[in-house]
Design a protein around this motif. Structure first.
Motif, PDB file in Angstrom:
ATOM      1  N   LYS A  35       0.827  -1.210   0.000  1.00  0.00           N
ATOM      2  CA  LYS A  35       0.000   0.000   0.000  1.00  0.00           C
ATOM      3  C   LYS A  35       0.864   1.264   0.000  1.00  0.00           C
ATOM      4  CE  LYS A  35      -4.044  -2.094   2.151  1.00  0.00           C
ATOM      5  NZ  LYS A  35      -5.006  -2.052   3.288  1.00  0.00           N
ATOM      6  N   ILE A  36       1.974   1.217   0.721  1.00  0.00           N
ATOM      7  CA  ILE A  36       2.912   2.335   0.720  1.00  0.00           C
ATOM      8  C   ILE A  36       3.429   2.589  -0.694  1.00  0.00           C
ATOM      9  CG2 ILE A  36       5.180   3.119   1.519  1.00  0.00           C
ATOM     10  CD1 ILE A  36       3.001   3.318   3.646  1.00  0.00           C
ATOM     11  N   ASN A  37       3.738   1.514  -1.399  1.00  0.00           N
ATOM     12  CA  ASN A  37       4.254   1.647  -2.763  1.00  0.00           C
ATOM     13  C   ASN A  37       3.234   2.273  -3.714  1.00  0.00           C
ATOM     14  OD1 ASN A  37       6.785   0.558  -2.189  1.00  0.00           O
ATOM     15  ND2 ASN A  37       6.115  -1.555  -2.575  1.00  0.00           N
ATOM     16  N   LEU A  38       1.955   2.062  -3.423  1.00  0.00           N
ATOM     17  CA  LEU A  38       0.910   2.628  -4.272  1.00  0.00           C
ATOM     18  C   LEU A  38       0.803   4.147  -4.160  1.00  0.00           C
ATOM     19  CD1 LEU A  38      -1.994   0.035  -3.810  1.00  0.00           C
ATOM     20  CD2 LEU A  38      -0.664   0.454  -5.887  1.00  0.00           C
ATOM     21  N   VAL A  39       1.192   4.688  -3.006  1.00  0.00           N
ATOM     22  CA  VAL A  39       0.985   6.133  -2.784  1.00  0.00           C
ATOM     23  C   VAL A  39       2.278   6.941  -2.713  1.00  0.00           C
ATOM     24  CG1 VAL A  39      -1.149   5.646  -1.510  1.00  0.00           C
ATOM     25  CG2 VAL A  39       0.978   5.992  -0.237  1.00  0.00           C
ATOM     26  N   LYS A  42       2.881   9.740  -5.100  1.00  0.00           N
ATOM     27  CA  LYS A  42       1.742  10.616  -5.382  1.00  0.00           C
ATOM     28  C   LYS A  42       1.434  11.586  -4.251  1.00  0.00           C
ATOM     29  CE  LYS A  42      -0.287   7.000  -8.258  1.00  0.00           C
ATOM     30  NZ  LYS A  42      -1.426   6.061  -8.433  1.00  0.00           N
ATOM     31  N   ILE A  43       2.111  11.407  -3.112  1.00  0.00           N
ATOM     32  CA  ILE A  43       1.916  12.307  -1.966  1.00  0.00           C
ATOM     33  C   ILE A  43       3.291  12.735  -1.447  1.00  0.00           C
ATOM     34  CG2 ILE A  43      -0.265  11.175  -1.351  1.00  0.00           C
ATOM     35  CD1 ILE A  43       1.217   9.759   0.902  1.00  0.00           C
ATOM     36  N   SER A  44       3.308  13.543  -0.396  1.00  0.00           N
ATOM     37  CA  SER A  44       4.571  14.084   0.112  1.00  0.00           C
ATOM     38  C   SER A  44       5.508  13.008   0.646  1.00  0.00           C
ATOM     39  CB  SER A  44       4.294  15.109   1.218  1.00  0.00           C
ATOM     40  OG  SER A  44       3.495  16.166   0.738  1.00  0.00           O
ATOM     41  N   HIS A  45       4.968  12.089   1.444  1.00  0.00           N
ATOM     42  CA  HIS A  45       5.833  11.089   2.087  1.00  0.00           C
ATOM     43  C   HIS A  45       4.971   9.916   2.537  1.00  0.00           C
ATOM     44  CE1 HIS A  45       9.538   9.729   3.799  1.00  0.00           C
ATOM     45  NE2 HIS A  45       9.090   9.749   5.041  1.00  0.00           N
ATOM     46  N   ALA A  46       5.568   8.727   2.575  1.00  0.00           N
ATOM     47  CA  ALA A  46       4.863   7.531   3.037  1.00  0.00           C
ATOM     48  C   ALA A  46       5.786   6.710   3.917  1.00  0.00           C
ATOM     49  CB  ALA A  46       4.381   6.702   1.846  1.00  0.00           C
ATOM     50  N   ILE A  47       5.252   6.209   5.025  1.00  0.00           N
ATOM     51  CA  ILE A  47       6.043   5.458   6.000  1.00  0.00           C
ATOM     52  C   ILE A  47       5.392   4.101   6.243  1.00  0.00           C
ATOM     53  CG2 ILE A  47       6.922   5.418   8.367  1.00  0.00           C
ATOM     54  CD1 ILE A  47       6.728   8.487   8.364  1.00  0.00           C
ATOM     55  N   CYS A  48       6.194   3.053   6.159  1.00  0.00           N
ATOM     56  CA  CYS A  48       5.703   1.710   6.473  1.00  0.00           C
ATOM     57  C   CYS A  48       6.033   1.404   7.928  1.00  0.00           C
ATOM     58  CB  CYS A  48       6.345   0.675   5.553  1.00  0.00           C
ATOM     59  SG  CYS A  48       5.686  -0.994   5.772  1.00  0.00           S
TER      60      CYS A  48
END
Length: 238
Positions: A35-39, A42-48
């Motif tokens: 799910k992190i890889n999907l966003v 496209k957004i500022s930052h993603a954390i798993c």
């Protein structure tokens, strides 16, 4: 605004994209890497990370966030624990998804009163509410008009509504005022509660810390809030 979204189910993911499209800096958090890889692009930052692990929050800029949204929808226990940890670590405003009436009750007992139900509230609608940066609570009537709670501007303190008739900068209508009132409980202890004063009159005086409940066009409310750390009322009827 900087907004952190916990949980990337359908609702959380839609919310991340919608908030990003309206100019917000969005940080998404989910324990599933797919799910992190999907966003992430496209957004500022993603954390798993596992949001139920308090030790993992060292990597999360909670204190820099304007709002935190707990959008977890698959695990009620994880959603409650996540909200509790955030509440413990900082005093940021929390908006939480509720999955059941019991979940609602638990969140309210924790002092979280901004509760959403995705089955009823779309991500687009919640985005519009969040984008009113300086309002306390909102009830959106349609795509154009909203009833909002806003703090009275300092320059209004001590003035009657009649005296404020000359202020014609904003096109908002005052519905009522929510005011802090000192009361005694059953054992005589004094507490401060918030109550509406009911119908206002031209002689009604604006007091320190008054919350004004106003109705108006979304653009007028945004304009009134813009650039003010304090809440600003621009109401030609006040």
């Amino acid at each position: 605004m900087k907004i952190i979204v916990f949980g990337l189910g359908n609702f959380g993911m839609s919310l991340c994209f919608s908030l990003t499209e309206t100019g917000n800096e969005v940080i998404a958090i989910d324990k599933q890497m797919d799910k992190i890889n999907l966003v992430k692009d496209k957004i500022s930052h993603a954390i798993c990370m596992d949001s139920t692990n308090e030790l993992a929050y060292d990597a999360v800029p909670l204190k820099d966030a304007d709002k935190v949204i707990v959008a977890i929808g698959e695990n009620e226990g994880a959603a409650i624990i996540t909200a509790a940890i955030i509440k413990k670590l900082c005093d940021v405003k929390i908006i939480s998804r509720a999955l059941s009436p019991i979940h609602d009750t638990v969140l309210e007992a924790m002092g979280i009163h901004s509760i959403v139900h995705p089955e009823q509230d779309s991500a687009d609608r919640l985005t519009k509410q969040i984008n009113f940066k300086s309002t306390l609570e909102n009830y959106q009537l349609d795509n154009n008009y909203t009833i909002s709670e806003v703090k009275a501007k300092k320059e209004f303190y001590g003035k009657t509504l009649h005296e404020l008739d000359s202020i014609d900068e904003y096109s908002l209508t005052l519905i009522t005022i929510i005011r802090e009132v000192e009361k005694k409980n059953l054992i005589g202890k004094k507490t401060i509660v918030k109550e509406t004063i009911g119908r206002t009159s031209p002689e009604t005086v604006i007091l320190n810390n008054d919350i004004l409940v106003v109705y108006g066009n979304n653009k007028d409310i945004e304009n009134y809030c813009m650039g003010e750390e304090e809440y600003d009322l621009r109401n030609k009827n006040i």
